[in-house]
Design a protein around this motif. Structure first.
Motif, mmCIF file in Angstrom:
data_model
loop_
_atom_site.group_PDB
_atom_site.id
_atom_site.type_symbol
_atom_site.label_atom_id
_atom_site.label_comp_id
_atom_site.label_asym_id
_atom_site.label_seq_id
_atom_site.Cartn_x
_atom_site.Cartn_y
_atom_site.Cartn_z
ATOM 1 N N LYS A 1 -29.609 -3.636 60.392
ATOM 2 C CA LYS A 1 -29.140 -2.305 60.014
ATOM 3 C C LYS A 1 -29.495 -2.031 58.562
ATOM 4 O O LYS A 1 -29.523 -2.946 57.738
ATOM 5 C CB LYS A 1 -27.624 -2.201 60.160
ATOM 6 N N LYS A 2 -29.752 -0.759 58.281
ATOM 7 C CA LYS A 2 -29.923 -0.348 56.894
ATOM 8 C C LYS A 2 -29.449 1.079 56.736
ATOM 9 O O LYS A 2 -29.536 1.896 57.658
ATOM 10 C CB LYS A 2 -31.345 -0.534 56.407
ATOM 11 N N LEU A 3 -28.907 1.345 55.556
ATOM 12 C CA LEU A 3 -28.502 2.688 55.186
ATOM 13 C C LEU A 3 -29.698 3.339 54.510
ATOM 14 O O LEU A 3 -30.234 2.802 53.541
ATOM 15 C CB LEU A 3 -27.312 2.636 54.221
ATOM 16 N N VAL A 4 -30.125 4.474 55.032
ATOM 17 C CA VAL A 4 -31.251 5.207 54.458
ATOM 18 C C VAL A 4 -30.712 6.506 53.865
ATOM 19 O O VAL A 4 -30.107 7.318 54.567
ATOM 20 C CB VAL A 4 -32.331 5.513 55.523
ATOM 21 N N MET A 5 -30.918 6.662 52.555
ATOM 22 C CA MET A 5 -30.461 7.854 51.839
ATOM 23 C C MET A 5 -31.692 8.644 51.397
ATOM 24 O O MET A 5 -32.562 8.107 50.716
ATOM 25 C CB MET A 5 -29.625 7.451 50.622
ATOM 26 N N ASN A 6 -31.755 9.896 51.800
ATOM 27 C CA ASN A 6 -32.902 10.749 51.480
ATOM 28 C C ASN A 6 -32.550 11.738 50.382
ATOM 29 O O ASN A 6 -31.509 12.400 50.435
ATOM 30 C CB ASN A 6 -33.363 11.491 52.731
ATOM 31 N N PHE A 7 -33.457 11.823 49.401
ATOM 32 C CA PHE A 7 -33.294 12.696 48.249
ATOM 33 C C PHE A 7 -34.500 13.610 48.118
ATOM 34 O O PHE A 7 -35.550 13.341 48.699
ATOM 35 C CB PHE A 7 -33.192 11.871 46.958
ATOM 36 N N LYS A 8 -34.356 14.655 47.308
ATOM 37 C CA LYS A 8 -35.458 15.550 46.985
ATOM 38 C C LYS A 8 -35.740 15.423 45.490
ATOM 39 O O LYS A 8 -34.815 15.313 44.690
ATOM 40 C CB LYS A 8 -35.084 16.989 47.325
#
Length: 75
Positions: free
Chosen positions: A5-12
């Motif tokens: 499992k991994k937490l994926v955080m998307n930014f701009k």
């Protein structure tokens, strides 16, 4: 089967590009509020850049699970 499992955080970025930051093995009891707070802190402290561009907004976050099955093909 090996599940990861991994937490994926998307930014701009300032230039509108999408950048993903990931954390392996997030806590099972991690909640949306904690993720949002972490992402706000990343932006407020300007911790990361992408090719020199600052991150300016968070887009979304998700926990991704991947499964791997190994096969022994030795004869």
């Amino acid at each position: 089967m090996d599940i990861k499992k991994k937490l994926v955080m998307n930014f701009k970025t300032v230039l509108g590009k999408k950048v993903a930051l990931s954390v392996d093995n997030p806590r099972e009891d991690l909640n949306e509020s904690e993720i949002k707070t972490a992402m706000e802190n990343i932006l407020a402290k300007n911790i990361f850049t992408s090719n020199g561009d600052d991150l300016v907004a968070f887009v979304d976050a998700k926990v991704v699970e991947t499964g791997t099955t190994d096969y022994d093909l030795k004869l």
